[in-house]
Design an enzyme around this catalytic site. Structure first.
Site, short mmCIF file in Angstrom:
data_model
loop_
_atom_site.label_atom_id
_atom_site.label_comp_id
_atom_site.label_asym_id
_atom_site.label_seq_id
_atom_site.Cartn_x
_atom_site.Cartn_y
_atom_site.Cartn_z
N HIS A 159 6.62 -26.26 11.30
CA HIS A 159 6.92 -25.89 12.69
C HIS A 159 7.85 -24.69 12.85
O HIS A 159 8.16 -24.32 13.97
CB HIS A 159 7.45 -27.10 13.47
CG HIS A 159 8.77 -27.63 12.99
ND1 HIS A 159 9.55 -28.45 13.78
CD2 HIS A 159 9.45 -27.45 11.83
CE1 HIS A 159 10.66 -28.77 13.12
NE2 HIS A 159 10.61 -28.18 11.94
N HIS A 160 8.29 -24.11 11.75
CA HIS A 160 9.10 -22.88 11.84
C HIS A 160 8.27 -21.61 11.72
O HIS A 160 8.80 -20.51 11.89
CB HIS A 160 10.19 -22.87 10.77
CG HIS A 160 11.18 -23.99 10.90
ND1 HIS A 160 11.84 -24.26 12.08
CD2 HIS A 160 11.60 -24.92 10.00
CE1 HIS A 160 12.63 -25.31 11.90
NE2 HIS A 160 12.50 -25.72 10.65
N CYS A 161 7.00 -21.74 11.41
CA CYS A 161 6.16 -20.56 11.22
C CYS A 161 5.38 -20.25 12.48
O CYS A 161 4.78 -21.14 13.09
CB CYS A 161 5.19 -20.79 10.06
SG CYS A 161 4.25 -19.30 9.61
#
Length: 368
Positions: A159-161
């Protein structure tokens, strides 16, 4: 490891446009559970993976535990396929994928500095290929959730990309990809909700869906830790910011309130639930103080919403009147759920053996 066979399939999207051919929307035999995994998920390379507190072999531990408990067998797991460059280009820019051909870029994204000294072909094979396979698994799970009513990818949840930037051990935007694939290829899927309970803000999918009214995001996270992305926060419709050391009562109260609000506010066609047990007290990254007991037996009640969790983590059953976590056991039964058109897919289990596996479901089956 012999797993369920796959029949290659390709279909036009709901607008009649032909999307690129992909093996990720395979036809899966009904004898398989909608649980997606591949041994290649696990990252091991000369011990370098141990230089980061993120357990890059946890997915195999989860599957091994569930096999020992006789919940799963090799024969009823859906084998994940690696996402191809064409698949990734549905969301990612060509320039971003080209940057991943530089080992120093991958070292920065994974926060493992020694990777910058390795030839990129090794980094591709031992680090990025496992992440691409997990990404393919998430996309496959999205389609499976529509077909079956629920699905799991044991890995993924990066979920950080976002489309053009990776970080926090997340090199591919699998959540965004799963939703975009569904929007483009599956008739009747036009609204999505992301429920992100990882201790970190899910800034990647937030940036990707910043101006997309079709996607509703609820995010519960420690405001004081990575990534602290103020711009991405603008995309969150239900923002629940926690402080250092948040404990059980406050956590339960806030999550219960916003779960209920989210379920009452929107009626999506697909829900992506991103789980995270980095909320637990003592986790090296999460900074919260949630007790294991919350995951063992604490019910979350309020306004018609109930949530229960179990030690090895949990089937999430979401209905109009309840959201519940059930301990995985050995039998399925038919159940009545929210509505026939609603489905959910689990995209990430975030912490080794304690939680183990999370099921997300709106219709068709539940675990007892």
């Amino acid at each position: 490891m012999q797993q369920c066979p796959r029949n290659m399939s390709h279909k036009e999207d709901s607008e009649g446009k032909s999307s690129h051919p992909t093996g990720l929307y395979a036809s899966i035999p009904r004898t398989c559970l909608p649980i997606v995994y591949h041994p290649d998920y696990n990252i091991t390379f000369m011990g370098l993976e141990k230089l980061h507190p993120f357990d890059s072999g946890k997915w195999g531990k989860v599957i091994r535990f569930l096999k020992e408990e006789q919940f799963l067998t090799d024969g009823n797991i859906v084998e994940a396929l690696e996402a191809t460059e064409e698949d990734l280009l549905v969301v990612h820019t060509k320039s971003y994928l080209n940057r991943l051909k530089w080992s120093v870029v991958v070292a920065t994204i994974t926060e493992i500095p020694p990777l910058m000294c390795l030839p990129n072909f090794l980094v591709q094979r031992r680090v990025l290929r496992p992440l691409r396979t997990q990404t393919g698994g998430t996309i496959m799970a999205g389609k499976l959730a529509v077909d079956r009513g629920w699905a799991i990818n044991v890995g993924g949840g990066f979920h950080h990309c976002s489309s053009d930037k990776g970080g926090g051990f997340c090199a591919y935007a699998d959540i965004t990809l799963a939703i975009k694939f569904l929007f483009e290829r599956v008739e009747g899927i036009s609204r999505a909700t992301i429920i992100d309970l990882d201790a970190h803000q899910g800034n990647g999918h937030e940036r990707d869906f910043m101006d997309d009214s079709r996607v509703f995001i609820m995010d519960v996270y420690n405001r004081n830790i990575y990534p602290r992305d103020g711009f991405a926060k603008r995309a969150i419709k239900r923002k629940v910011e926690l402080d250092w050391g948040t404990e059980d009562s406050e956590y339960l109260r806030k999550v219960e309130l916003h779960f209920e609000g989210t379920l009452n506010e929107v009626q999506p066609d697909i829900i992506i639930y991103n789980a995270g047990t980095d909320i637990l007290d003592g986790d090296p990254l999460g900074g919260l103080s949630i007790s294991p007991q919350i995951l063992l037996d604490a019910p979350w009640q309020g306004g018609g919403v109930a949530l229960e969790a179990s030690s090895c983590g949990s089937a999430v059953h979401m209905g109009r009147d309840r959201l519940s976590y059930f301990k995985p056991d050995r039998c399925f039964h038919q159940t009545t759920s929210w509505s026939e058109e609603k489905t959910m897919v689990h995209c990430r289990n975030s912490a080794g053996l304690l939680i183990g596996l999370t099921f997300t479901e709106f219709k068709g089956y539940s675990l007892v």
